[in-house]
Structure formats: C-alpha cells, structure tokens
Write a protein that holds these residues in place. Structure first.
Motif, short mmCIF file in Angstrom:
data_model
loop_
_atom_site.label_atom_id
_atom_site.label_comp_id
_atom_site.label_asym_id
_atom_site.label_seq_id
_atom_site.Cartn_x
_atom_site.Cartn_y
_atom_site.Cartn_z
N TRP A 18 3.36 0.63 4.31
CA TRP A 18 2.22 -0.26 4.35
C TRP A 18 1.35 -0.05 3.11
N GLU A 22 0.74 -2.80 0.09
CA GLU A 22 -0.61 -3.23 -0.21
C GLU A 22 -0.84 -3.21 -1.72
N GLU A 25 1.13 -6.08 -3.39
CA GLU A 25 0.64 -7.44 -3.22
C GLU A 25 -0.78 -7.61 -3.73
N ALA A 26 -1.30 -6.57 -4.33
CA ALA A 26 -2.69 -6.65 -4.74
C ALA A 26 -2.90 -7.79 -5.71
N MET D 1 -2.44 -7.70 -1.36
CA MET D 1 -3.63 -7.08 -0.79
C MET D 1 -3.63 -7.21 0.72
N ALA D 2 -2.90 -8.19 1.16
CA ALA D 2 -2.96 -8.44 2.60
C ALA D 2 -2.33 -7.28 3.35
N THR D 3 -2.93 -6.98 4.46
CA THR D 3 -2.29 -6.00 5.30
C THR D 3 -1.17 -6.68 6.06
N ILE D 4 -0.16 -5.93 6.34
CA ILE D 4 0.97 -6.51 7.04
C ILE D 4 0.84 -6.17 8.50
N PRO D 515 -3.63 -2.38 10.01
CA PRO D 515 -2.32 -2.32 9.35
C PRO D 515 -1.20 -2.21 10.39
#
Lengths: 179, 398, 209, 570
Positions: A18, A22, A25-26, D1-4, D515
């Motif tokens: 995770w 993150e 994908e920032a 940036m998105a949480t998965i 998350p």
C-alpha cells in the motif's frame, strides 16, 4: 478454502504494498473514482508512536482464562490417546472408541425399549437415553468439554429459545380456539 | 472508567429547584391536557366496553403525553442550553454516568408499566368475560362479505304465529334445534350483551366494530368468539381488519349514493320490541312461510345474504354491484347458449355446484364451490339451489 | 496471549482455529432452531394422533423372507450414522498425529457410511410410500406424511452435504492441507456430528416414541 | 496518491488497483468494499420501496380505487413495499454499516471470514431480483406477514418467489451474523475488553445474536410455506389437518425479534453520533450496552402481541406483560442519551441533527408501542393505521433517521470527502417535518376506524389521508436532497481529514478512506471509547492528528485553529 490472509507475512506485504503504490501514484492524475481523496501520507513510525503511547495505558488488560475440561474425572485419555481412563479403570482403546461403544449400547437398549409396550416410563427412558447420546457426542466428539465456553453458549442459547417456542407450538392446538 | 458521581443537576448547570418543580408540574398538566384529547380522536362511545377501554386509553395518553413532554423538554432544553458557541472547541463535562439517576430512571418506567399492566388486566377481564342473557349470533366471513345468522326456535316465534300454523317440515325444523335466519346486518338492541361466534369460509378475516372497540380474527378451521354490550342506539360500521385479498377494503359497511346502508352494519335498536318488530319478526315470517313461488323464494334467499353472491356479482333487481364475477342480469338467455347440449338451468346448476367447470371468458376461477351435502363447507340445499336458479332465469336486462 | 496476538498480527493460528470452530458452532446454533421448528411440527401431530403413529411404528418389512418391525431398518441406519461419527473422530485423531493416509482412510469410511445412510433412507421412503404415507394428498396418512418427510428429508439433505464435504476433505487430506493444522477436519467434524445429534433426536422422537 | 481500498480481489492483493465504480460490481473480500456494496444495494431498494410507497399514497388520495385496476394490485404494492423496506433496505443497510465499521472499530484488518462476508453479500442482489420478478408471474399480495391460507391457497406464484427470496436473504443475514460475532469475539485489539468496545459494536453483537436465533424460525416457516405451495403439503390448510396459527406463531417468533434487528444497530449509531457531536462521554455506557442484550433476549418472549386478535384469550395477558417489560430497557437507553446531551457541547452537524430527530421521533414510537402492548386498547387499534403509524415511527423515525445520521457521520471516512452541511441541514428539516405529518395523522386515522391495507376506505377519512399523502410526497422528494448531496460531495466535496469529528473510536485512527489493511501497524484504542473531556483523551487525539494530519474539528489545545489546514491536493 483459504479465506484468511496468511499470518504476518501477508499482512506486512500488503501493507508495504500500500505504501509503495501510494508513492507510485503520487504523480498520477486523479481519475474519476469514488474514493480517490488523497489522505496525507502517514509515516508508519508516527502511527506506531501513537499506538505505543496508548498501549502504555492498557498494561492492566486481563489475560484470557484457559478453558477447563468438563467431565475429566469420568473419562480421560492416557498415554498419548491409546488407552482411556474410564470410571476408574484403564481401557486399552482410544477414548473415541470407548464413547462409540457406549453410544452403540444405548441405541440397542433404546430399540428394545421401543418394542416393549408403550408407557410413560418407557417414553421418559427413551428421552433420557437419547439425551445422553446427544450429550456424549457433543462433549466428546465435538470437543465441547475442552473447548471455549462460548461454543457451549452457542449451543445452549438456541436450545433454550427453541424449546420455549416448541413448547408453545405444542400448547397452541390444545389451548387455542376449538376447531 | 472514571465514573463520576456528580449528578448533572449539581454540576454547575445552575438550575434552581423552583424551575425543576415548575417544569415537573407543566409536564404533568401537559400530559393531562394531551390525555383529554382522547374522546375527540376515538369514535363515540357506544358500548359498555368502550367506556372502560377509552378510560384506559386516556390514562395511557396522559402518561405517554407526560413522558413525551419530559423527553422533548429535556431535548430542547439541552439543545438550547448546551449548544457549542461559535469558536468554542472545548469538550463537554466528563460525566460518565450516575448510578442513582440510572436506577431512578429504570425503576420509574418499571413502575409505570406495572401500573399500566394491572389496569389493562382489570379492563380486559371485565370486557371479555361472559355476560348473563347473551344474545348469540353467528357470523360467517367470506371473501368479501359478512353474513349473520340468528337461530329461530320455538320460543322465539313472532307474535301471532303458533307452531300449528307451520308446514310439517318447517315445524319439525323449528322444534329440532331451530331454523337459521340470515342477514348481512347484525341487529341487536340497547343494553343487550351480544356474543358473536365466528367462522370463515376461506381465508382469515377480522371482525371489527370501531364503535364497540372490539375486534377478533376469524381463523380458517377454527371458531372464534367476541362479546360486547351496546349502550347507544344507532348504526355502526362493521369492518374487516385482516387482509383477505383483492376486495378487503370493500368488506365493510358503506353508504350508497342514496344514503342507504350497504353491506355489514351493526344496527342497535332502541329496545327488544323494536328489534323484533323492525327486524326479527319479518325475517322469521319470511322463513316460516316461504313463498310457494320458487322465483319469489329464490329472490328472498339471495336478498337475505345467506350466500355471499352480492360481493362479486351484479344484479340490478337486488341492487348488487359487485365487480369481480360475471354480470347476472339477463343471465338466462346467455346460459342457454354457453355450452352446447346443456339447457340454461343445467348450466347454472353446474356453475354453482362446480364453479370451475365452465369459466366465463375474462373471469378467473374465484367463486367458492357450493356443496349439496350438509356438513360440507358452503352447504347449499337442493331446494335453495332450485329456487335460486328459478329466480336467476327470470332476470332481465335493466 | 493478547500480546502475542498483537505481535503476530490478528491471524494468529490459535485465534484462526478458534474463529473457524466458533463460526461453525454459531451456524449450527441457527440449525438447531430450524430443526426445532420442523420437529415441533411433527410432535404437534403425533401427540394428538397416537393411533396413526402406532400403526406406522408397528408396520413390518420383509427382509430376506423374515418379517421384521420396520424400526429395525432405521435402527440399523442410526447405527451407521453413529459409526460414521466414530470413524470421523478416528480420522481426526490420525490427522493430529500427522498421518495423511490414516486421515483419508477414516474419512472415506465416514463418506461411505453417509451414503449407506442415504440409500437406506431412500429404501425406507419407498416402503412407506408403498403403504400410502405420502407427502401431499388427503387423509390421515398424508397428514402424517408431510410432517414426517419434511424433517427427515431435510436431515437427509444435510447428510448429503456432509458426504460431499467429506469427499472434499479426503481430497485436501491427500494434498497435505491438514499436515500443519487439522482444524479443517475438526470443523467438518462439528457439522457431521451435529447432523448425527439431530438424527439421534429425530430417531427417538419420530421412530421410537 | 489515492489509497487503495480494494487489493484483496478473490483473496489476493492486486497491486496498483484503484477503487472505482467497477469494483462495486465485482467479487471482492475487502470488508470496506463489501460494506459499500451493501449500502448501495440497500439504497437502490430504498428507492424502489419508496416509489411503491408513493404509489400507495397516490391511490389513497381518494376513498375509491383510482390508479389501481383492482384491490389486488394495491395489495401487491404494499406487500412488496413492506418486504423490500424491511429485508432489502434496513437490514442490509445496517449490515453495510456493520461490515464497513466493525473491523475498523476493532482495529482489525478485515472480518474474521472475508470470503464468507462476500458470499453473504452476493446472496442479496439475486434475492432482490427474485422478489421483484414476482410481477411477471403475479406478485405476492398477502402483505409482508403473508398469513395463510391467503398466502397459500389464494395467492399467485409471486408468493413462492417471495418466499424463496426471503430464504436467500435470511441465509445472508445468518452468515453475516456468524461473521460479526466471531469478529467481535476474536479480533478485538489489545486493551479492548468487551466493556471497552464502542456501543455500535455492542449493538451489532446484540443484533447478530438475534439474527442467529430468530432468522431460522423464518427459514422454517418459509420452508413449510414453500412446501405447501409447491409440493402440495397442507401444513397451513385446516381442511387437511393443518393449522393457520402455526404460521402466525413461527413467523412472529422471527418477526418480532426482527424489529430489534432493524432498530438496535440504529441505537448503536445514535450512541456514537450523540457522544461524538455532543463532545461528552456517553451517559451510562454499561446500561446502554447491557440494555441492548436485554432487549435482544426479552425480545424473544413478546412475539404474540402481534396476535392479540387471533391468539386464544387466556394467553394474551402474559404476552402483554413481557411486551411492557421490554419498554424498560428501551427507556433506559432514551434517558441515557438525554443524559449524554446534558451539559455537553452540542454541535449541530447534520449527523447530530438526525440523531436528535431520531431521539425525538423514536420516543413517539416507543410511547405508542407501550399503548399497543395493552391488550384492551390493542384490540381496538390492531391492524389499523395506528399500527402503521407506530411501526413507521420506529422504523423510519428510528432506523432510517439512524441510517441518515450514520451516513452524515461516517461518509467522510468512507469516501474521504465531507458531505455538504447546508444541504444536510435542508435535508434534515424537510425530512423531519414531512415525516411527522406523514405518519402522525395516521394515529388518528387508525383510532377513528380506518383499517390498514385497504385501497378503499370510508369517505370521512379522506381529509386526513390527503394531508398524509401530500406530506409523504414531500418526504419522498426529501430523499433526493441526500442523494444529490452524496453525488455532489463525491465529485467536488471538501476533502476529509482522518478524523473530522475528533472522535475517539478506532475507525478514525486511520486515513480517510482507510488503506487496504485499514491501519498502519496494530492500532491501540484509547482506553475509553467515549472519554471526551479528559486530558489524556485529548493527548491521544492530538497524537493521532500529528500522525494523520489536522482535523476539521478544532482541538481545544489550539482554539484558534478553527479552520483546518488545507489538505494536500486541494
């Protein structure tokens, strides 16, 4: 049937994953999705510090009690399960087999009673014997005598509710309006 | 858990005892005021039971009104008094509970429900008990009509009628248990305790007279009973309160455009004499001296409501306007041509004895089967059937 | 233990086993209620209609030329089901000792006994149907029939599910799925023994009393 | 940036997966996604059931049949309205809240049985479709209670589909309840004993116990009903040795406890919302927690008060007494909530408004409930609009207001965005007023003589019915304010911080939305889930803020920071 994530490793893996994604994908543009809100990146040590501080206030958490076996004086396994302590004597059979023998004998007695003339005593005896059989299976084959008390609650509570309602159903045709 | 023992009242909320007493009085009087609305909401009291039940309701409404005012008052007070001022980020008082207070508000509701339960038990015991000298009436619910049955035995013959005047078979029937008279209305008189014994021919129904405050389900396969004592003369709507199918809403008394009562009504006469002269005696005479003419007799049978045809069929002659089954005006000419080789009479006979045998196009198989043997459900004697068919064959298009 | 749970993550093996077994117990709790309703529906009838129940109890069957009370067939069946419970726990014992082969063998016996039970039940239904005990229809035998077939057939369906599950356990055993942790066998055992207990009750209430 | 939120597709983590609309439609074992799936499915059926209610009220504008061809069509409408609202809206919606929140509140990574969780959810859409399919074969028309012989001998094939659908929904409920109970027993974090659990968790525990013990009664009754309809048995046909009261008893064995299945989770939501937004510890934590269990257990002994007009007269009094007893634990809860508000610092967020609305409306339902428990009065108003009014005050004024409060409270956590508070207040005001005028006059209708479940009624009841219908149309429209709010906020709402309300329960101790693994590390809760107003609680919250970013809700230590620091990306 593996519906559980595997212990520690999997949990840690998905957690680092995770964090990794993150970062990855920032820079990606926010696509239309329901929950794409950015949450501030949380450094794991900061969160851990919160837990460590909170844990200090929980030092008095009670330890779980070890389950106590039921009926252990009556029947117990000896020397690795090859023989059984039964009413004060040692029988050279596994405990499961001893129980099976008892169940088979009770069933035979039940059939004999049912062939005798019908009567209140016979019915009472039949109920008692079948109850004994059910209890033996539940305690020894389903391990209730050594397992958690919660399991026993999960059996007894529905039995009480079921019996109350069954009693009521039996009473309705006789106490209800006449046909 | 850091249980605080401070009570909210003493913890600096600054409420003077005078205000507490005043609020308490306001709540109690408010409850009584709310309770006094009860007669305005309920239908007029027309039975002995309704007086007790309404008093119980008024009592419950007053207590409920007080509790309502107490809770809403507390709520509104808290919301106004303890709202966070803009910019105030502090937390409220760290009060976790107060054992005394919690004990009090467990005990007081317990006492209230105990009182309510005792009061309800006493009302219930007196309202559903068996009274002396009850008028017993049979009620039959069928989709979607009510039929009320009265027993006519030798002691209840209309004035001026003696057993000698009757035909032998009718006389035998009267002497051996009595004749059953049927009506779509339930008739009784003031201050007469009534016991209704109820059966259903199909699904469950519920017999409800709002004016009498009584209700009882009719259960398939069982006989149920209901008791009440009317104290005011008048007419009271009888309603089916248990869902029974498509026409459930129609299974109640109604008023037609001319102001006539249609369907199930409770008619409370001024006195027993009025009951007999206005209702019972004419009905009894008609049954004791059946018209010789089968057409007349058939009309009389159908008009009495002993068979629930009116709820589904249209017959202008009788004022029926049911919309579920085929229209019966001029049925004779149509019946003659429906099935090749069968006369109109045979066709109608089969259609009543075995309704599923032939279906008029566009209609479902909804009609109950009327059987020829006593003891079967929906028993219809051959005599009745002959008379009904004779009458039906005379119907014309209006 | 709670400290250990914290360090090893939530899915500590002991907790995991306890969860699975507790989950099965809770599911069985709901089964208790279903069977209570179905058996009560039978008892309501049998209390008021002793004659019909007696008539069916006293009927006989033809086994190899011998006329035997029909209850013997069912008693035999009961014995098979009890035995299957025993073979199952013996299999669990083998699994706890780490024997894949022993486990698979004992569970195979369990499955076979379950199948035999179903076959006997099928035969018994055939005999009763021949005597006019039907599930739908009119008359006292049908009134008995609907209340008799419903609980016993639903119990039979549970046995069928258990047999299918047993085959799955055998397959998993041969693949070594229970080498480390035989809780899967134990959970299956809970189900199977429960079905056995239900039969103990049905056997007494429906066939003996 | 998105949480998965959805890495666990089919039990395996998939890297780089974002949670989009397509994930709602697929099999996943993440409890958060399943929770959202529950909520969206339930909301769909809420709209379906609401549309049916609008048709019902339209028909009732006049005393005669107008938009329906016959009474049967009307009967089908309210039968499916009732069933859908109970079994496909409130129950799954509460399961959705439970699914989303329970592991978070317990600091767990997921439910005890993630696969089972997904399976339980995926039983619901086919069940819903099965229920609505009834219209193609002749919809069920015997009411949601479906008393035989109307539901066996006199109903169309939709009744069979109805029963099968309920079977599936019951199975789903039972599996969900097993999951909840095991999760609560085995997945609590360090330091959280049973009496440190949030009250919502207590409510879910009590609810799950009821589901587990009560739903099988429904399953048993439905099995017999389906056999009667399909196989030709005669369990409910008195002409062939059956008994119509068998159904009524077994059905109410389930369906009375089911009332608590629907309302106890709403009690739990209310406890959370009131305490957090009044900034005050819940008053009498143990009393609220244990009264849930008391309600759950006593709830099993009161079923026959639904049968006061069909039960044999001698048995009515005992059931009156048990029914009145159950008012006591409910009263304890109500007064405890009032005690929570007293001396608090009440903030009028939309969630709080609906919480207060819940409290004020539920009291009316509670009072009329005690009245209904009294046998002589019950007999007059049994099966009338008084009952309709009572049950809507409990299930709409209670459960649905609770659901709304919960939505406003947890929407930031679920979506990562705040709902618009102005629209929320508008939604509350319109809903509250139109709700009252929809259902309160029905008390009077019932008492004055209007039975329930009728399309045709006496003309003297028309004026009140018109009031009710118009209010109900407004109530229907008010729902769209919420839907609009959700859509707008999802697209362009304010970003939510991890803990916008500065609440102490664990679901706020992680980012919004959480998350994949819910938490960083194994979270440890503050020792009291409602310890507001204490220094140590503030220290705990401040520590969380320092780790997860500032809250919208200002900290008392920093009174000037009323406006939250703009979140990254805004």
């Amino acid at each position: 049937m593996s519906e559980e994530t595997k212990p520690t490793e999997a949990a840690e893996e998905s957690q680092t994953m995770w964090l990794r994604s993150e970062r990855a994908e920032a820079a990606a543009p926010a696509a239309a999705s329901i929950t794409d809100a950015p949450s501030p990146p949380v450094p794991a040590p900061a969160a851990e510090a919160v837990w460590a501080a909170a844990r200090a206030s929980h030092a008095d958490a009670p330890a779980p009690r070890a389950p106590r076996p039921l009926l252990s004086a009556w029947i117990d396994e000896r020397d690795g399960g090859d023989s059984t302590y039964f009413f004060g004597r040692i029988i050279p059979m596994p405990m499961y087999t001893v129980i099976f023998a008892v169940l088979a004998v009770i069933t035979l007695v039940e059939v004999i009673i049912s062939e005798l003339p019908e009567g209140f005593l016979g019915t009472l005896l039949l109920v008692a014997l079948s109850l004994a059989k059910a209890v033996l299976v539940v305690l020894f084959y389903m391990h209730l005598r050594s397992d958690s008390r919660f399991f026993a609650a999960a059996l007894i509570l529905p039995l009480i509710i079921g019996l109350i309602s069954a009693m009521f159903l039996l009473a309705v045709p006789t106490t209800g309006y006449p046909y | 858990m850091n249980l605080s023992t401070r009570s909210p009242g003493s913890a600096g909320s600054g409420i003077s005892p005078i205000w507490v007493v005043a609020a308490g009085l306001a709540i109690i009087f408010g409850g009584l005021l709310i309770g006094s609305f009860a007669p305005a909401i309920l239908p007029p009291q027309a039975s002995a039971e309704s007086r007790q039940i309404d008093a119980l309701f008024r009592f419950m409404l007053a207590i409920g009104g007080s509790i309502f005012l107490l809770v809403q008052g507390m709520l509104v007070y808290s919301v106004i008094r303890f709202r966070a001022k803009p910019g105030d980020a502090s937390d409220g008082a760290p009060i976790h509970g107060n054992t005394t207070l919690e004990f009090v508000w467990t005990i007081i509701p317990a006492i209230i429900v105990t009182v309510l339960a005792l009061y309800s038990v006493s009302v219930w015991n007196s309202t559903h008990s068996i009274k002396p000298n009850e008028q017993t009436v049979g009620a039959v619910g069928a989709r979607y009509a009510w039929t009320f049955n009265y027993q006519l035995d030798a002691r209840a013959l209309p004035s001026g009628v003696t057993l000698d005047q009757l035909e032998p078979n009718i006389r035998a029937a009267v002497e051996n248990g009595g004749l059953t008279l049927s009506s779509t209305q339930l008739h009784t008189w003031v201050n007469q305790p009534v016991a209704v014994s109820m059966n259903t021919q199909d699904v469950n129904h519920a017999f409800w007279i709002p004016g009498m405050r009584v209700k009882q389900d009719l259960l398939a396969g069982r006989t149920t009973e209901i008791r009440f004592t009317p104290i005011e003369a008048g007419v009271y709507r009888i309603v089916c309160a248990e869902l029974c199918g498509s026409g459930h809403g129609n299974m109640a008394g109604s008023v037609d455009v001319n102001g006539n009562l249609v369907g199930a009504w409770l008619i409370v006469h001024e006195s027993e004499d009025a009951f007999r002269s206005e209702f019972f005696d004419p009905l009894a005479r008609a049954a004791l001296f059946p018209p010789e003419d089968p057409v007349e007799r058939g009309r009389q049978i159908l008009a009495s409501g002993v068979y629930p045809c009116a709820s589904c069929h249209v017959v202008d002659d009788l004022g029926w306007n049911g919309a579920v089954g085929p229209n019966l005006n001029n049925v004779g000419s149509r019946a003659a041509t429906r099935v090749a080789g069968e006369s109109a009479e045979e066709y109608l006979r089969i259609s009543i004895r075995m309704p599923g045998a032939y279906l008029v196009p566009g209609y479902n198989n909804l009609m109950p089967q009327f059987n020829a043997e006593p003891g079967q459900p929906n028993y219809m004697p051959d005599d009745d059937l002959d008379a009904i068919i004779a009458y039906l064959l005379t119907l014309k298009t209006s | 233990m709670s400290e250990a749970r914290l360090e090893a993550g939530v899915h500590h093996a002991a907790v995991h086993n306890d969860s699975l077994k507790f989950g099965m117990w809770l599911f069985l709790a709901s089964e208790v209620i279903i069977f209570t309703v179905l058996i009560a529906a039978y008892v309501v009838f049998s209390l008021d209609n002793r004659g019909i129940v007696k008539q069916i109890h006293e009927s006989t069957i033809n086994v190899l030329g011998l006329r035997l009370p029909s209850v013997f067939l069912v008693a035999l069946n009961t014995f098979f089901l009890l035995t299957s419970s025993w073979t199952l726990v013996m299999g669990l014992r083998e699994a706890e000792r780490g024997s894949r082969k022993g486990l698979a063998q004992w569970i195979t016996y369990t499955a076979i006994l379950g199948i035999v039970f179903l076959v006997f039940q099928y035969i018994e239904y055939g005999i009763l149907a021949h005597e006019g005990v039907v599930i739908n229809g009119t008359g006292p035998l049908a009134e008995f029939g609907m209340r008799f077939y419903t609980p016993t057939a639903i119990h039979g369906a549970h046995v069928l599910v258990g047999v299918l599950w047993a085959f799955w356990v055998i397959r998993q055993a041969n693949r070594g799925a229970y080498d480390q942790n035989p809780v899967g066998v134990e959970v299956f055992g809970l189900y199977w023994h429960f079905v056995d207990v239900v039969w103990i009750v049905i056997f007494t209430v429906v066939y003996l009393i | 940036m998105a949480t998965i939120s959805v890495p666990l597709i089919g039990g395996r983590a998939v890297e780089g997966k974002r949670f989009g609309i397509s994930d709602i439609l697929r099999w996943t074992v993440d409890h958060k996604v399943i929770g959202i799936q529950y909520m969206l499915t339930a909301s769909f059926f809420f709209i379906v059931g609401g549309a049916l209610a609008m048709l019902i009220r339209w028909e009732l504008l006049t005393p005669t049949l107008d938009i329906m061809a016959d009474g049967q069509q009307y009967n089908q409408l309210f039968s499916i309205h009732g069933t859908v609202m109970i079994f496909l809206w409130i129950v799954p919606m509460m399961a959705g809240f439970g699914n989303y929140l329970l592991p978070l509140m317990l600091g767990a990574k997921d439910m005890a049985f993630p696969w089972l969780n997904a399976f339980a959810f995926w039983l619901i859409p086919p069940a819903g479709i099965l229920m609505l399919m009834g219209w193609f074969v002749g919809q069920a028309e015997a009411g949601w209670t479906s008393y035989p012989p109307l539901s066996t001998l006199y109903s169309l094939d939709g009744q069979t589909l109805w029963a099968m659908s309920l079977h599936l929904l019951g199975l789903s409920s039972i599996l969900g309840a097993v999951n909840f109970i095991v999760t609560i027993k085995n997945m609590r974090p360090v330091g959280m004993g049973y009496f440190q659990m949030p009250l919502f968790v207590w409510a879910i525990l009590a609810t799950s116990i009821i589901i587990l013990m009560a739903t099988p009664f429904l399953a048993g009754a439905l099995t017999l009903l389906i056999l009667d309809r399909v196989v030709g048995t005669q369990f409910f046909n008195p002409a062939q040795g059956g008994d119509v009261l068998l159904w009524q008893n077994v059905f109410w064995f389930y369906s009375h406890p089911a009332v608590y299945i629907m309302v106890l989770p709403a009690f739990g939501i209310l406890s959370e919302v009131l305490s957090v937004h009044a900034r005050k510890p819940i008053f009498g934590y143990r009393a609220i927690a244990l009264s849930s269990l008391a309600i759950a257990l006593v709830g099993f002994t009161v079923w026959a008060h639904h049968m006061f007009t069909s039960l044999t007269p001698e048995l009515r009094i005992p059931f009156m007494i048990t029914s009145m007893i159950i008012a006591v634990p409910t009263g304890i809860k109500v007064f405890s909530w009032l005690g929570t508000l007293f001396m608090g610092k009440i903030r009028f967020t939309s969630a709080m408004l609906f919480g207060l609305g819940f409290l004020s409306m539920f009291v009316i339902g509670g009072i009329s409930g005690v009245m209904l428990a009294s046998v002589p009065y019950n007999i007059h108003v049994h099966d009338t609009y008084f009952v309709v009014s009572h049950l809507h005050f409990v299930l709409y004024g209670g459960s649905v207001f609770g659901i709304y409060a919960g939505l406003y409270h947890w929407f930031p956590k679920i979506s990562g965005r705040m709902l618009d508070e102005r629209l929320g207040r508008l939604h509350f005001i319109v809903t509250y007023i139109s709700f009252f005028f929809t259902f309160f006059p029905q008390h009077i209708l019932g008492m004055s003589g209007m039975p329930r479940r009728v399309a045709v009624y006496a003309p003297e009841y028309q004026s009140l019915n018109v009031v009710v219908s118009i209010a109900s149309f407004i109530l229907g429209i008010s729902t769209f304010i919420l839907i609009w709010n959700v859509i707008v906020s999802l697209r362009a709402g304010k970003r939510a911080s991890a803990n916008p309300w500065r609440a102490l329960t664990l679901e706020w101790a992680t980012s919004s939305p959480p998350p994949v693994t819910n938490f960083i590390g194994d979270p440890v809760p503050y020792r009291n889930p409602y310890g507001y107003g204490s220094e140590s609680a503030n220290a705990y919250l401040n520590a969380l803020e320092s780790a997860y970013g500032p809250s919208e809700h200002p900290s008392p230590d920093a009174p000037k920071a009323i406006k939250p620091a703009p979140a990254a990306g805004d």
